[in-house]
Enzyme design. Sequence first.
Site, PDB file in Angstrom:
ATOM      1  N   VAL A  77       0.858  -1.177   0.000  1.00 58.71           N
ATOM      2  CA  VAL A  77       0.000   0.000   0.000  1.00 58.71           C
ATOM      3  C   VAL A  77       0.897   1.231   0.000  1.00 58.71           C
ATOM      4  O   VAL A  77       1.898   1.286   0.710  1.00 58.71           O
ATOM      5  CB  VAL A  77      -0.923   0.025   1.236  1.00 58.71           C
ATOM      6  CG1 VAL A  77      -1.777   1.293   1.239  1.00 58.71           C
ATOM      7  CG2 VAL A  77      -1.816  -1.212   1.274  1.00 58.71           C
ATOM      8  N   CYS A  78       0.549   2.194  -0.828  1.00 58.14           N
ATOM      9  CA  CYS A  78       1.254   3.475  -0.900  1.00 58.14           C
ATOM     10  C   CYS A  78       2.749   3.237  -1.198  1.00 58.14           C
ATOM     11  O   CYS A  78       3.086   2.451  -2.079  1.00 58.14           O
ATOM     12  CB  CYS A  78       1.028   4.248   0.395  1.00 58.14           C
ATOM     13  SG  CYS A  78       1.375   6.014   0.292  1.00 58.14           S
ATOM     14  N   THR A  79       3.640   3.862  -0.442  1.00 57.50           N
ATOM     15  CA  THR A  79       5.074   3.712  -0.706  1.00 57.50           C
ATOM     16  C   THR A  79       5.629   2.378  -0.220  1.00 57.50           C
ATOM     17  O   THR A  79       6.830   2.141  -0.320  1.00 57.50           O
ATOM     18  CB  THR A  79       5.876   4.854  -0.055  1.00 57.50           C
ATOM     19  OG1 THR A  79       5.540   4.945   1.335  1.00 57.50           O
ATOM     20  CG2 THR A  79       5.564   6.186  -0.737  1.00 57.50           C
TER      21      THR A  79
ATOM     22  N   GLY B 123      -2.452   2.362  -4.534  1.00 65.68           N
ATOM     23  CA  GLY B 123      -1.810   3.652  -4.775  1.00 65.68           C
ATOM     24  C   GLY B 123      -1.533   4.411  -3.491  1.00 65.68           C
ATOM     25  O   GLY B 123      -0.702   4.013  -2.689  1.00 65.68           O
TER      26      GLY B 123
END
Length: 225
Positions: free
Chosen positions: A101-103, A151
């Site tokens: 998730v995310c970075t 994202g």
Amino acid sequence: MNKPLTVVFPLYPGVTQLDFTGPWQVLMHLPGARLIAASLGGESIVSEGLNFASLQPLESLTECDVLCVPGGGGCTDAMKNPDFISHIQRLADNATYVTSVCTGSLILAAAGILRGKRAACHWMYLDTLAWFGAIPVSERVVRDGNIFSGGGVTAGIDFALTLVAELAGEERAQRIQLGLEYAPAPPFNAGHPDVAPAALVAQQLASTAALRERRRQIIQEISLQ
């Protein structure tokens, strides 16, 4: 499911709590799922004023069905930590699904898992995935084989519902979504630079310029190692 589905969330200092608590909230409703939050040495993790304790030692986990790596401001330190990265690689080797998730996708990339793979990331750092040989994709949820990535921060919920549909069918995913009343209706259409007012995007970029540039430098240095 014939056996418990083990989902491991490897946590680290500076992790964004919603990156893992969002998917956790969804996946805890998956029948037969066993969710584990872990950290190096089982140390407590402070995330945005919240203290997550009683964690499993990451090194004690021998395998998992789903590896879910969250992102956060501390991801660059996690990427530079050889012990943390080695456990990500070890668990990913035998996991049925490797997710982020995310970075968190940058951590997977630093572990050499995303080379040649399509992946999502927070929009501010999406392009840096290419430095590790990954293929950046600006979408809420991206799947490439057994690799799922969400994202930005809130995309973790979308990703988790997508994974539930894969594991237990769309009806189960829809039932969980209904139970959580997950029906996003944000007051503003400003959740992504493609739709947010241009002036707002410019302000956001300007206010984070120094920190973002430093993080990008660190990410690039890691990619060249």
